[in-house]
Design a protein around this motif. Structure first.
Motif, short mmCIF file in Angstrom:
data_model
loop_
_atom_site.label_atom_id
_atom_site.label_comp_id
_atom_site.label_asym_id
_atom_site.label_seq_id
_atom_site.Cartn_x
_atom_site.Cartn_y
_atom_site.Cartn_z
N LEU A 141 -8.42 -2.58 5.65
CA LEU A 141 -8.17 -2.95 4.10
C LEU A 141 -9.66 -3.30 3.73
CD1 LEU A 141 -4.81 -4.60 3.37
CD2 LEU A 141 -5.54 -2.30 2.53
N ASP A 142 -10.35 -3.94 4.71
CA ASP A 142 -11.75 -4.30 4.38
C ASP A 142 -12.64 -3.22 4.29
OD1 ASP A 142 -11.20 -6.97 4.63
OD2 ASP A 142 -12.03 -7.25 6.65
N ARG A 143 -12.24 -2.00 5.01
CA ARG A 143 -13.20 -0.88 5.03
C ARG A 143 -12.71 0.26 3.86
NH1 ARG A 143 -13.55 -3.72 8.88
NH2 ARG A 143 -15.10 -3.95 10.17
N GLU A 159 0.78 -1.13 0.05
CA GLU A 159 0.08 -0.06 0.03
C GLU A 159 0.89 1.20 0.00
OE1 GLU A 159 -3.22 -0.26 -0.50
OE2 GLU A 159 -3.34 -2.24 -0.59
N ASP A 204 -4.31 -8.18 12.20
CA ASP A 204 -5.77 -8.03 12.24
C ASP A 204 -6.16 -6.41 11.95
OD1 ASP A 204 -5.91 -10.71 12.46
OD2 ASP A 204 -5.92 -10.62 14.64
N ARG A 205 -5.45 -5.47 12.52
CA ARG A 205 -5.81 -4.15 12.34
C ARG A 205 -5.72 -3.97 10.50
NH1 ARG A 205 -3.42 0.43 16.48
NH2 ARG A 205 -4.98 0.19 17.79
N ARG A 264 -12.15 -0.12 0.72
CA ARG A 264 -12.41 -0.57 -0.72
C ARG A 264 -13.21 0.26 -1.37
NH1 ARG A 264 -11.56 -6.31 -0.48
NH2 ARG A 264 -11.42 -7.07 1.44
N GLU A 322 -6.10 -5.80 8.06
CA GLU A 322 -7.14 -6.46 7.61
C GLU A 322 -8.48 -5.73 7.68
OE1 GLU A 322 -9.60 -10.84 7.71
OE2 GLU A 322 -7.54 -10.71 8.27
N PHE A 323 -8.54 -5.14 9.09
CA PHE A 323 -9.73 -4.37 9.24
C PHE A 323 -9.72 -3.05 8.49
CE2 PHE A 323 -11.62 -0.89 11.74
CZ PHE A 323 -12.63 -1.35 12.17
#
Length: 168
Positions: free
Chosen positions: A164-166, A30, A158-159, A168, A161-162
């Motif tokens: 990146l999930d949001r 990123e 995990d942070r 998009r 992933e949290f």
């Protein structure tokens, strides 16, 4: 007005894991813009007074905003500099920057996290000051019209992933 829905601000008090998260995101490929205050302090050697630091942050944050391309994650943003400046009184240039240079409507905020908080050469705030900074950041982003998304107190993986999930 410039609206960059692919620009994401990550804010919060010092020592809450923002930079660790952003370095991890960078490792995943990123685009990341480093925190302006830390870069300024490292470059100057001598700590400028708060008003001058905030001015330098705003200049650097505006330049970073204008230069960024693609999905970008910012370790703090011009909203953080604006918060410091407006605490000292009216600042039309900062007000204009916050009004016209818009990030994604969601801003990520790292809550105070006592278990990972440490001081260093640039991070001189006490724990109480770190909590107060978090509160000022939250207030500033809300005043600037951003919706805050609190980062969970979990592993950096995990942070990420949290986030990146949001994002998009």
């Amino acid at each position: 007005m410039l609206h960059q829905p692919n620009f994401f601000a990550v804010t919060g008090g010092p020592g809450a894991g923002k930079t660790t998260l952003l370095r991890h995101l960078q490792g995943l490929g990123e685009i990341v813009v480093e925190e302006s205050a830390r870069a300024i302090l490292q470059a100057h050697g001598v700590r400028p007074d708060q008003a001058r630091l905030a001015e330098l942050m705003l200049e650097r944050d505006l330049a970073a905003y204008r230069a960024a391309r693609g999905r970008t994650f910012f370790d703090r943003s011009l909203v953080d500099a604006w918060a410091m400046l407006r605490a000292r009184g009216p600042c039309p240039a900062a007000d204009e920057a916050v009004r016209t240079c818009r990030y994604h409507r969601l801003a990520f905020i790292a809550p105070p996290w006592r278990e990972i908080y440490v001081q260093d050469a640039q991070r001189i705030q006490t724990w109480a000051e770190a909590v107060e900074t978090y509160e000022r950041c939250a207030e500033a982003y809300q005043a600037a019209g951003y919706e805050l998304v609190e980062l969970p107190r979990v592993s950096v993986e995990d942070r990420a992933e949290f986030v990146l999930d949001r994002a998009r």
